[in-house]
Write a protein that holds these residues in place. Sequence first.
Motif, mmCIF file in Angstrom:
data_model
loop_
_atom_site.group_PDB
_atom_site.id
_atom_site.type_symbol
_atom_site.label_atom_id
_atom_site.label_comp_id
_atom_site.label_asym_id
_atom_site.label_seq_id
_atom_site.Cartn_x
_atom_site.Cartn_y
_atom_site.Cartn_z
ATOM 1 N N PRO A 90 -1.675 11.636 -110.500
ATOM 2 C CA PRO A 90 -1.165 10.702 -109.486
ATOM 3 C C PRO A 90 -1.920 9.383 -109.433
ATOM 4 O O PRO A 90 -1.382 8.375 -108.957
ATOM 5 N N GLU A 91 -3.143 9.366 -109.921
ATOM 6 C CA GLU A 91 -3.913 8.115 -109.921
ATOM 7 C C GLU A 91 -3.230 7.038 -110.755
ATOM 8 O O GLU A 91 -3.402 5.849 -110.497
ATOM 9 N N LEU A 95 -2.560 3.322 -109.356
ATOM 10 C CA LEU A 95 -2.996 2.093 -110.018
ATOM 11 C C LEU A 95 -1.822 1.168 -110.297
ATOM 12 O O LEU A 95 -1.931 -0.054 -110.141
ATOM 13 N N THR A 96 -0.685 1.745 -110.688
ATOM 14 C CA THR A 96 0.515 0.932 -110.916
ATOM 15 C C THR A 96 0.878 0.161 -109.657
ATOM 16 O O THR A 96 1.194 -1.036 -109.707
ATOM 17 N N ALA A 144 -6.764 3.149 -116.790
ATOM 18 C CA ALA A 144 -7.287 4.352 -116.128
ATOM 19 C C ALA A 144 -8.321 5.042 -117.003
ATOM 20 O O ALA A 144 -9.291 5.620 -116.500
ATOM 21 N N PHE A 145 -8.115 4.971 -118.317
ATOM 22 C CA PHE A 145 -9.041 5.631 -119.242
ATOM 23 C C PHE A 145 -9.983 4.634 -119.914
ATOM 24 O O PHE A 145 -10.737 4.989 -120.812
ATOM 25 N N LYS A 146 -9.899 3.366 -119.450
ATOM 26 C CA LYS A 146 -10.721 2.279 -119.994
ATOM 27 C C LYS A 146 -10.623 2.231 -121.517
ATOM 28 O O LYS A 146 -11.612 2.071 -122.235
ATOM 29 N N ALA A 147 -9.376 2.384 -121.983
ATOM 30 C CA ALA A 147 -9.119 2.356 -123.417
ATOM 31 C C ALA A 147 -9.389 0.969 -123.975
ATOM 32 O O ALA A 147 -8.994 -0.043 -123.386
ATOM 33 N N THR A 148 -10.046 0.922 -125.107
ATOM 34 C CA THR A 148 -10.328 -0.344 -125.772
ATOM 35 C C THR A 148 -9.382 -0.590 -126.939
ATOM 36 O O THR A 148 -9.270 -1.713 -127.419
ATOM 37 N N VAL A 319 -11.165 11.566 -115.472
ATOM 38 C CA VAL A 319 -11.478 10.209 -115.927
ATOM 39 C C VAL A 319 -10.692 9.187 -115.118
ATOM 40 O O VAL A 319 -11.252 8.200 -114.627
ATOM 41 N N ALA A 320 -9.391 9.415 -114.946
ATOM 42 C CA ALA A 320 -8.555 8.478 -114.209
ATOM 43 C C ALA A 320 -8.982 8.371 -112.748
ATOM 44 O O ALA A 320 -8.925 7.285 -112.147
ATOM 45 N N ALA A 321 -9.411 9.478 -112.178
ATOM 46 C CA ALA A 321 -9.827 9.471 -110.768
ATOM 47 C C ALA A 321 -11.059 8.599 -110.563
ATOM 48 O O ALA A 321 -11.176 7.912 -109.541
ATOM 49 N N ARG A 322 -11.976 8.620 -111.515
ATOM 50 C CA ARG A 322 -13.163 7.769 -111.400
ATOM 51 C C ARG A 322 -12.785 6.294 -111.431
ATOM 52 O O ARG A 322 -13.320 5.483 -110.668
ATOM 53 N N THR A 323 -11.856 5.931 -112.320
ATOM 54 C CA THR A 323 -11.413 4.543 -112.387
ATOM 55 C C THR A 323 -10.690 4.145 -111.107
ATOM 56 O O THR A 323 -10.935 3.061 -110.554
ATOM 57 N N ALA A 324 -9.810 5.000 -110.612
ATOM 58 C CA ALA A 324 -9.078 4.698 -109.387
ATOM 59 C C ALA A 324 -10.024 4.513 -108.210
ATOM 60 O O ALA A 324 -9.814 3.639 -107.355
ATOM 61 N N ASP A 325 -11.089 5.288 -108.171
ATOM 62 C CA ASP A 325 -12.070 5.156 -107.097
ATOM 63 C C ASP A 325 -12.774 3.799 -107.171
ATOM 64 O O ASP A 325 -13.008 3.151 -106.143
ATOM 65 N N GLU A 326 -13.098 3.364 -108.385
ATOM 66 C CA GLU A 326 -13.719 2.040 -108.561
ATOM 67 C C GLU A 326 -12.765 0.936 -108.121
ATOM 68 O O GLU A 326 -13.186 -0.051 -107.487
#
Length: 336
Positions: A90-91, A95-96, A144-148, A319-326
């Motif tokens: 759901p994160e 984010l969307t 969300a996954f900080k993909a490069t 992983v996505a939850a950590r990004t959403a929290d930031e």
Amino acid sequence: MTRATLPIILTGDRPTGPLHLGHFVGSLRNRVAYQHDYRQFIMLADAQALTDNMEDTGKVHRNVLEVALDYLAVGIDPAISTILIQSQIPELAELTFYYLNLVTVARLERNPTVKEEIRLRGFERDIPAGFLTYPASQAADITAFKATLVPVGDDQVPMIEQTNEIVRKFNRLAQREILVEAKALVPALGRLPGIDGKAKMSKSLGNTINLGASADEIRAAVKQVYTDPLHLRVDDPGHLEGNVAFIYLDAFDPDQEGLAGLKERYVRGGVGDSLVKKRLEGVLQEMLAPVRARREAFAQDPGAVMQMLKDGTFKARDVAARTADEVRAALGLRYF
């Protein structure tokens, strides 16, 4: 480097049907190779698939398993690549929602990829809102996954560019680097045309050869492959440009030196299309037979495949939850 510090790749597919040769040449072969040198997330974008499949949601649901089987069959290893289901995180939707405040409707409509997809589907102005806002959804998936790195066809490069616009705008608002810009990885060969030669290989156009195709299905499809309409007799000089049989051979024939000789004889005259198609069928039969066998083996235990997807999705959600929290914290939305 440990896997935790490796560059991150995000890729995936909309589960609207089995995967085909176009997917294989465009990204699947690379995903198998990438998984050994990158930290790779592979997404089944089922939520995004609903934007133009709301009248047949069952098709999307059924094909989650089918596409997962294709991944496993070509050699994606869930022990080192994380395979996830988009709708179960759901994160990504959260984010969307935030990112939609960083883009305008005009900018979404100018996106060349969105414009072309709208044209192909005949939406005109009757565009599902979810479809129009796909760039923001894809930005959520990537960030969300900080993909490069994001492997895409050249037609998808504008989507990555718009993702990076959102990243830069968000980081400016946050006054620090939270989100990460991504780079598009475009395969050298590009997209395969369909067997009819008229468009890209696409499930909706019915011009594909599926990865799990039977020997008879491969044989029947190769007979329909578009060649050179001016090459009426064996002795006529042939043309390579737009010749789908040779495009496929360029992509899959392991004997490129022998293929070069065949091309020379074809262009000069003296080689019939039937001989070219016979070579193509042999190449595809040999390449797809082990893929089909592995797929059939995995299909014997669908419960195990779904457990693999569940495990990967739970791992990805962390992983996505950590990004959403930031992101929430940067927007002042952390209250407790």
